[in-house]
Design a protein around this motif. Structure first.
Motif, PDB file in Angstrom:
ATOM      1  N   GLN A  33       0.829  -1.208   0.000  1.00  0.00           N
ATOM      2  CA  GLN A  33       0.000   0.000   0.000  1.00  0.00           C
ATOM      3  C   GLN A  33       0.861   1.255   0.000  1.00  0.00           C
ATOM      4  O   GLN A  33       0.550   2.231  -0.677  1.00  0.00           O
ATOM      5  N   LYS A  34       1.953   1.223   0.755  1.00  0.00           N
ATOM      6  CA  LYS A  34       2.854   2.382   0.813  1.00  0.00           C
ATOM      7  C   LYS A  34       3.522   2.613  -0.542  1.00  0.00           C
ATOM      8  O   LYS A  34       3.647   3.747  -0.990  1.00  0.00           O
ATOM      9  N   VAL A  35       3.931   1.531  -1.191  1.00  0.00           N
ATOM     10  CA  VAL A  35       4.564   1.655  -2.511  1.00  0.00           C
ATOM     11  C   VAL A  35       3.564   2.208  -3.521  1.00  0.00           C
ATOM     12  O   VAL A  35       3.887   3.115  -4.301  1.00  0.00           O
ATOM     13  N   LEU A  36       2.345   1.691  -3.495  1.00  0.00           N
ATOM     14  CA  LEU A  36       1.308   2.176  -4.402  1.00  0.00           C
ATOM     15  C   LEU A  36       1.020   3.660  -4.143  1.00  0.00           C
ATOM     16  O   LEU A  36       0.887   4.445  -5.082  1.00  0.00           O
ATOM     17  N   THR A  37       0.939   4.035  -2.875  1.00  0.00           N
ATOM     18  CA  THR A  37       0.726   5.443  -2.527  1.00  0.00           C
ATOM     19  C   THR A  37       1.852   6.307  -3.069  1.00  0.00           C
ATOM     20  O   THR A  37       1.600   7.360  -3.660  1.00  0.00           O
ATOM     21  N   LEU A  38       3.096   5.868  -2.884  1.00  0.00           N
ATOM     22  CA  LEU A  38       4.233   6.648  -3.393  1.00  0.00           C
ATOM     23  C   LEU A  38       4.203   6.758  -4.911  1.00  0.00           C
ATOM     24  O   LEU A  38       4.552   7.806  -5.468  1.00  0.00           O
ATOM     25  N   LEU A  39       3.779   5.712  -5.599  1.00  0.00           N
ATOM     26  CA  LEU A  39       3.690   5.773  -7.059  1.00  0.00           C
ATOM     27  C   LEU A  39       2.621   6.774  -7.508  1.00  0.00           C
ATOM     28  O   LEU A  39       2.850   7.552  -8.443  1.00  0.00           O
TER      29      LEU A  39
END
Length: 132
Positions: A33-39
């Motif tokens: 979720q954090k990676v998706l948010t950063l993307l």
């Protein structure tokens, strides 16, 4: 392909700024979720850099010239704050607390992006190699 690499470079730069500055927060239950948010935040940041930043620079050109370009740091901080505002409106879970955090975050993002983009293939060089 090149745009995807730039998006990943921006996401990495934003991740570094988030990790280094306590005033930039990223929420998410899982790493995915954090990676998706950063993307998604990197995509917003890239669009704002492409659309809004040139307008800011145009309308503040005398100030940019007067400060020998240092005012561009203020513009970059404003883009970070605007990205945070859009992220908050979309309930993404990425937030920047205040101008000074945005200024230091913009410096970190600029340096990390510069270093990462130095390793990305140059479109003009690729075109020249195919011609010559």
């Amino acid at each position: 392909m090149r745009l995807l690499l730039r998006l990943l470079a921006n996401a990495a730069a934003l991740a570094v700024a988030t990790a280094l500055l306590s005033g930039i927060s990223l929420s998410g239950d899982t790493t995915g979720q954090k990676v998706l948010t950063l993307l998604v935040v990197a995509l917003i940041f890239g669009v704002l850099n492409a659309v809004v930043k040139p307008l800011f620079a145009f309308f503040t050109a005398p100030l940019v010239l007067l400060t020998l370009g240092l005012f561009l740091l203020v513009i970059n901080a404003c883009i970070m704050l605007l990205t945070s505002w859009v992220s908050d409106k979309l309930d993404l879970g990425w937030h920047v607390d205040g101008f000074w955090t945005a200024l230091f975050g913009a410096l970190i993002v600029s340096v990390v992006s510069f270093v990462l983009n130095a390793f990305l293939p140059d479109k003009d060089k690729d075109r020249d190699r195919r011609r010559g």
